[in-house]
Design a protein around this motif. Structure first.
Motif, PDB file in Angstrom:
ATOM      1  N   UNK A  86      11.592  15.643   0.729  1.00 54.57           N
ATOM      2  CA  UNK A  86      12.821  15.320   1.451  1.00 54.57           C
ATOM      3  C   UNK A  86      13.742  14.546   0.511  1.00 54.57           C
ATOM      4  N   UNK A  87      14.947  15.046   0.343  1.00 56.88           N
ATOM      5  CA  UNK A  87      15.944  14.378  -0.484  1.00 56.88           C
ATOM      6  C   UNK A  87      16.682  13.383   0.408  1.00 56.88           C
ATOM      7  N   UNK A  88      16.568  12.104   0.100  1.00 55.11           N
ATOM      8  CA  UNK A  88      17.161  11.056   0.928  1.00 55.11           C
ATOM      9  C   UNK A  88      18.454  10.549   0.308  1.00 55.11           C
ATOM     10  N   UNK A  89      19.494  10.545   1.104  1.00 58.89           N
ATOM     11  CA  UNK A  89      20.795  10.012   0.707  1.00 58.89           C
ATOM     12  C   UNK A  89      20.983   8.740   1.516  1.00 58.89           C
ATOM     13  N   UNK A  90      20.896   7.589   0.834  1.00 59.68           N
ATOM     14  CA  UNK A  90      20.845   6.309   1.532  1.00 59.68           C
ATOM     15  C   UNK A  90      22.177   5.576   1.574  1.00 59.68           C
ATOM     16  N   UNK A  91      23.169   6.054   0.828  1.00 64.44           N
ATOM     17  CA  UNK A  91      24.439   5.325   0.774  1.00 64.44           C
ATOM     18  C   UNK A  91      25.573   6.272   0.396  1.00 64.44           C
ATOM     19  N   UNK A  92      26.778   5.746   0.422  1.00 69.62           N
ATOM     20  CA  UNK A  92      27.943   6.522  -0.023  1.00 69.62           C
ATOM     21  C   UNK A  92      27.803   6.920  -1.489  1.00 69.62           C
ATOM     22  N   UNK A  99      17.932  22.678   7.271  1.00 74.03           N
ATOM     23  CA  UNK A  99      18.484  21.626   6.406  1.00 74.03           C
ATOM     24  C   UNK A  99      17.808  20.283   6.673  1.00 74.03           C
ATOM     25  N   UNK A 100      17.450  20.032   7.927  1.00 71.14           N
ATOM     26  CA  UNK A 100      16.813  18.748   8.262  1.00 71.14           C
ATOM     27  C   UNK A 100      15.444  18.589   7.601  1.00 71.14           C
ATOM     28  N   UNK A 101      14.880  19.683   7.107  1.00 71.38           N
ATOM     29  CA  UNK A 101      13.610  19.621   6.372  1.00 71.38           C
ATOM     30  C   UNK A 101      13.829  19.325   4.888  1.00 71.38           C
ATOM     31  N   UNK A 102      15.063  19.481   4.417  1.00 74.26           N
ATOM     32  CA  UNK A 102      15.339  19.376   2.991  1.00 74.26           C
ATOM     33  C   UNK A 102      15.979  18.041   2.622  1.00 74.26           C
ATOM     34  N   UNK A 103      16.966  17.608   3.396  1.00 76.06           N
ATOM     35  CA  UNK A 103      17.649  16.361   3.057  1.00 76.06           C
ATOM     36  C   UNK A 103      18.069  15.624   4.314  1.00 76.06           C
ATOM     37  N   UNK A 104      18.294  14.316   4.130  1.00 78.23           N
ATOM     38  CA  UNK A 104      18.781  13.494   5.233  1.00 78.23           C
ATOM     39  C   UNK A 104      19.807  12.515   4.690  1.00 78.23           C
ATOM     40  N   UNK A 105      20.757  12.189   5.535  1.00 82.72           N
ATOM     41  CA  UNK A 105      21.786  11.222   5.186  1.00 82.72           C
ATOM     42  C   UNK A 105      21.556  10.002   6.060  1.00 82.72           C
ATOM     43  N   UNK A 106      21.039   8.944   5.439  1.00 84.83           N
ATOM     44  CA  UNK A 106      20.765   7.701   6.151  1.00 84.83           C
ATOM     45  C   UNK A 106      21.971   6.768   6.065  1.00 84.83           C
ATOM     46  N   UNK A 107      22.060   5.855   6.992  1.00 83.75           N
ATOM     47  CA  UNK A 107      23.088   4.832   6.942  1.00 83.75           C
ATOM     48  C   UNK A 107      24.428   5.237   7.516  1.00 83.75           C
ATOM     49  N   UNK A 108      24.620   6.501   7.785  1.00 84.35           N
ATOM     50  CA  UNK A 108      25.878   6.939   8.390  1.00 84.35           C
ATOM     51  C   UNK A 108      25.822   6.676   9.889  1.00 84.35           C
ATOM     52  N   UNK A 109      26.954   6.332  10.475  1.00 82.16           N
ATOM     53  CA  UNK A 109      26.976   6.106  11.920  1.00 82.16           C
ATOM     54  C   UNK A 109      27.233   7.385  12.696  1.00 82.16           C
ATOM     55  N   UNK A 110      27.783   8.417  12.005  1.00 82.09           N
ATOM     56  CA  UNK A 110      28.115   9.658  12.697  1.00 82.09           C
ATOM     57  C   UNK A 110      28.256  10.792  11.693  1.00 82.09           C
ATOM     58  N   UNK A 111      27.688  11.938  12.038  1.00 82.84           N
ATOM     59  CA  UNK A 111      27.881  13.168  11.279  1.00 82.84           C
ATOM     60  C   UNK A 111      28.447  14.204  12.234  1.00 82.84           C
TER      61      UNK A 111
END
Length: 152
Positions: free
Chosen positions: A1-7, A75-87
């Motif tokens: 899982x590719x984690x995106x934790x910030x801007x 896509x939810x199996x490949x990457x996630x965008x953490x810390x965002x309040x809304x997508x």
């Protein structure tokens, strides 16, 4: 899982190969359920006997829009965008159904973020190149550019 934790991580992910989802079986039950949900009961999708005899594909195929609709779950199996309040799904620049998905085949997703640019005070517009592969096939089932607005 590719984690995106910030801007900063989001911007740094542009151009990075994010990986692949698991393989997902596209069976007749899934195709029939999609046909019921959308009202698209074209015989090439739901009439196994007729599709086997008359279609150029030798059997039923999945709806193109079914394949497209599976992009978020894959896509939810490949990457996630953490810390965002809304997508928010903002649409697509381009969608092409390159090859049919035969019922009974397996597909997977290979996404790649191609653009992450600021929009508004706390947002980013993110364009993701989505490629849906068919196991054992030379051509992908789908190539698309999807757009998501990410708000922090």
């Amino acid at each position: 899982m590719y984690a995106i934790a910030s801007r900063d991580d989001l911007v740094a992910a542009v151009g990075v190969e994010l990986g692949h989802s698991d393989w997902l079986l596209v069976d007749q039950d899934r195709v029939n359920t999609f046909a019921d949900a959308t009202g698209d009961h074209q015989w090439i999708h739901v009439d196994v006997e007729r599709a086997t005899k008359e279609s150029p594909f030798g059997g039923p195929i999945a709806h193109g829009y079914l394949t497209l609709s599976l992009v978020p779950v894959l896509a939810s199996q490949v990457y996630k965008i953490d810390g965002a309040r809304l997508l928010v799904n903002y649409g697509s620049n381009k969608v092409r159904f390159v090859a049919p998905v035969p019922v009974g085949s397996r597909i997977r997703l290979s996404p790649k973020i191609t653009v992450a640019e600021p929009v508004g005070e706390n947002g980013f517009q993110v364009v993701v190149g989505q490629t849906v592969e068919i196991e054992g096939a030379d051509k992908p089932a789908l190539v698309a550019e999807t757009i998501t607005r990410v708000y922090y």
